[in-house]
Design a protein around this motif. Structure first.
Motif, PDB file in Angstrom:
ATOM      1  N   THR A  46      -1.981   2.626   5.119  1.00 23.83           N
ATOM      2  CA  THR A  46      -1.934   3.931   4.461  1.00 23.83           C
ATOM      3  C   THR A  46      -2.527   4.976   5.390  1.00 23.83           C
ATOM      4  O   THR A  46      -3.670   4.828   5.832  1.00 23.83           O
ATOM      5  CB  THR A  46      -2.729   3.918   3.144  1.00 23.83           C
ATOM      6  N   GLN A  54       0.850  -1.191   0.000  1.00 24.23           N
ATOM      7  CA  GLN A  54       0.000   0.000   0.000  1.00 24.23           C
ATOM      8  C   GLN A  54       0.885   1.241   0.000  1.00 24.23           C
ATOM      9  O   GLN A  54       2.001   1.214   0.507  1.00 24.23           O
ATOM     10  CB  GLN A  54      -0.864   0.061   1.267  1.00 24.23           C
ATOM     11  N   PRO A  55       0.378   2.374  -0.494  1.00 27.09           N
ATOM     12  CA  PRO A  55       1.137   3.619  -0.363  1.00 27.09           C
ATOM     13  C   PRO A  55       1.163   4.022   1.112  1.00 27.09           C
ATOM     14  O   PRO A  55       0.184   3.833   1.820  1.00 27.09           O
ATOM     15  CB  PRO A  55       0.328   4.614  -1.200  1.00 27.09           C
ATOM     16  N   ILE A  89      -6.983   4.500  -2.419  1.00 29.06           N
ATOM     17  CA  ILE A  89      -5.888   3.770  -1.781  1.00 29.06           C
ATOM     18  C   ILE A  89      -5.749   2.421  -2.466  1.00 29.06           C
ATOM     19  O   ILE A  89      -6.722   1.663  -2.539  1.00 29.06           O
ATOM     20  CB  ILE A  89      -6.150   3.587  -0.274  1.00 29.06           C
ATOM     21  N   ASP A 131      -5.649   5.392   9.690  1.00 24.63           N
ATOM     22  CA  ASP A 131      -4.830   4.440   8.940  1.00 24.63           C
ATOM     23  C   ASP A 131      -5.765   3.411   8.320  1.00 24.63           C
ATOM     24  O   ASP A 131      -6.695   2.938   8.982  1.00 24.63           O
ATOM     25  CB  ASP A 131      -3.813   3.755   9.845  1.00 24.63           C
ATOM     26  N   SER A 147       1.088   6.922   2.489  1.00 17.39           N
ATOM     27  CA  SER A 147       0.211   8.038   2.837  1.00 17.39           C
ATOM     28  C   SER A 147      -0.515   8.570   1.611  1.00 17.39           C
ATOM     29  O   SER A 147      -0.029   8.435   0.477  1.00 17.39           O
ATOM     30  CB  SER A 147       1.009   9.162   3.494  1.00 17.39           C
TER      31      SER A 147
END
Lengths: 110, 120
Positions: A105, A6-7, A20, A86, A9
């Protein structure tokens, strides 16, 4: 142990939309359902999406999920400051026989 | 109302053992797959172990495999995690989580508030 990707942020302004991503492999996302969890600061996670695109009761329809191939996506529209949290994706892995989580994220609502 | 109440956390020395319990209520415990998920300070979620509601098949993450045992007492609606040979990197909040159905470990639809384990 490997995790889903996952990214770290994402950010967007109130009222906007954010996406996301969650990338996996053929042994997890490629053949199993994906779940998404929200974790507000200092609290336990809560399930927001299950079976790729279903919402538990009480989760607003601003939250939606999808899956394509070995990747999944969580979309949040009409962002609110209360959405700052998150977010984690999760999926079963057939080879490892475990539940894998993404690294999480952090969503910032500017 | 679904409730999951974890207990058994605390300060443990490296190499020591612990027994975490999760007392469940508000749902048919025997029909639910259950998991332990942990979160180290400032880190993400890590799935530790899970157990089916039906045939009581068990599963373990690599980090705890070989030194942990998950079990359930359906007569007492209690989930147990026993860990030994504890390491500093086992320090985390340990959550108990239930699934909707006997086999869906991936879909944890309710989580307890967690119990903190500190290995030091």
């Amino acid at each position: 142990q490997s995790v889903l990707t996952q990214p770290p942020s994402v950010s967007a302004a109130p009222g906007q939309k954010v996406t996301i991503s969650c990338s996996g492999s053929s042994s997890n996302i490629g053949i199993n359902y994906v779940s998404w969890y929200q974790q507000l600061p200092g609290t336990a996670p809560t399930l927001h999406i299950y079976e790729n695109d279903k919402r538990p009761s009480g989760i607003p329809d601003r939250f939606s999920g999808s899956k394509s191939g070995m990747s999944a996506t969580l979309v949040i529209t009409g962002l609110q400051t209360g959405d700052e949290a998150d977010y984690y994706c999760g999926s079963w892995d057939n080879n490892l026989r475990v539940v894998l989580f993404g690294g999480g994220t952090k969503l910032t609502v500017l | 109302e679904v409730q999951l109440l974890e207990s058994g956390g605390g300060l443990v020395q490296p190499g020591g053992s612990l027994r975490l319990s999760c007392e469940a209520s508000g749902f048919i415990f025997a029909d639910s797959a259950m998991s332990w998920v942990r979160q180290a300070p400032g880190k993400g979620l890590e799935w530790v172990s899970g157990i089916h509601g039906g045939r009581v098949e068990t599963f373990y993450g690599d980090a705890v495999k070989g030194r942990s045992t998950i079990s359930r007492d359906n007569s007492r609606n209690t989930l147990i995690l026993e860990m030994n040979t504890l390491r500093v990197d086992d320090t985390a909040v340990y959550y108990c989580a239930k699934s909707d159905g006997s086999y869906r470990l991936n879909e944890a639809d309710f989580w307890g508030q967690g119990t903190l384990v500190i290995v030091s």
